[in-house]
Design a protein around this motif. Sequence first.
Motif, short mmCIF file in Angstrom:
data_model
loop_
_atom_site.label_atom_id
_atom_site.label_comp_id
_atom_site.label_asym_id
_atom_site.label_seq_id
_atom_site.Cartn_x
_atom_site.Cartn_y
_atom_site.Cartn_z
N PHE A 1 -0.65 5.40 -0.95
CA PHE A 1 0.09 4.14 -0.91
C PHE A 1 -0.80 2.98 -1.34
CE2 PHE A 1 -1.77 4.90 3.22
CZ PHE A 1 -2.39 3.70 3.53
N ILE A 2 -0.14 1.87 -1.61
CA ILE A 2 -0.81 0.61 -1.92
C ILE A 2 -0.29 -0.42 -0.92
CG2 ILE A 2 -1.09 -1.24 -3.62
CD1 ILE A 2 -0.57 0.82 -5.79
N GLU A 3 -1.19 -1.21 -0.33
CA GLU A 3 -0.79 -2.29 0.57
C GLU A 3 -1.30 -3.61 0.01
OE1 GLU A 3 -0.43 -0.50 5.07
OE2 GLU A 3 -2.19 -1.68 4.55
N ARG A 4 -0.44 -4.65 0.10
CA ARG A 4 -0.82 -5.99 -0.31
C ARG A 4 -0.44 -6.96 0.79
NH1 ARG A 4 -3.69 -3.77 -3.47
NH2 ARG A 4 -3.36 -3.68 -5.68
N ASP A 5 -1.37 -7.87 1.11
CA ASP A 5 -1.11 -8.92 2.09
C ASP A 5 -0.86 -10.23 1.36
OD1 ASP A 5 -1.39 -7.46 4.45
OD2 ASP A 5 -3.58 -7.63 4.38
N LEU B 1 3.95 6.47 -2.48
CA LEU B 1 4.33 7.38 -3.54
C LEU B 1 5.38 8.34 -2.96
CD1 LEU B 1 3.65 8.14 -6.47
CD2 LEU B 1 1.93 9.71 -5.56
N VAL B 2 6.54 8.45 -3.60
CA VAL B 2 7.64 9.27 -3.08
C VAL B 2 7.21 10.73 -2.91
CG1 VAL B 2 9.98 10.13 -3.53
CG2 VAL B 2 9.41 7.75 -4.03
N SER B 3 6.50 11.26 -3.87
CA SER B 3 6.11 12.67 -3.80
C SER B 3 4.97 12.92 -2.81
CB SER B 3 5.71 13.17 -5.19
OG SER B 3 4.61 12.44 -5.67
N ASN B 4 4.22 11.86 -2.44
CA ASN B 4 3.11 12.01 -1.52
C ASN B 4 2.95 10.72 -0.70
OD1 ASN B 4 0.81 12.56 -0.11
ND2 ASN B 4 -0.49 12.99 -1.90
#
Length: 132
Positions: free
Chosen positions: A23-27, A16-19
């Motif tokens: 985040f989200i991670e995908r494998d 997230l740019v503001s924070n």
Amino acid sequence: NVFIQGAGHMRIRAELVSNPSQFIERDFRVNTSQTIGIQQTSSIVKEFNLSQNYPNPFNPNTKINFSLPKGDYVSLRVYDMLGREVKVLVSGILTAGEYQADFDAKGLSSGMYYYSLRAGEYVDVKKMVLVK
């Protein structure tokens, strides 16, 4: 047949740019073994060569033989009379050897076509005739 085998892994992280702590991670994982439609007929070759397709004229299938004296990135493509690409038969790294590619022209109109082999600095073009 020649097989492309491989396995891979990729992780994508979107912050997230503001924070950035949110985040989200995908494998993503892949493991493939896929036939690419050519057959290696020999592994000992002294020079590059692109043979005339056989049979010629053809309807609708023909074979294209080519030789590579060393491994390299290889491109074998078919073009119509106006220079438009109609089929990619080979696009990838091959080892030295003699190969045979099958071309199925089902769905194409009768007429003259060109096929081009590119391997490293080597380039050759031949023509073939599709008769329906």
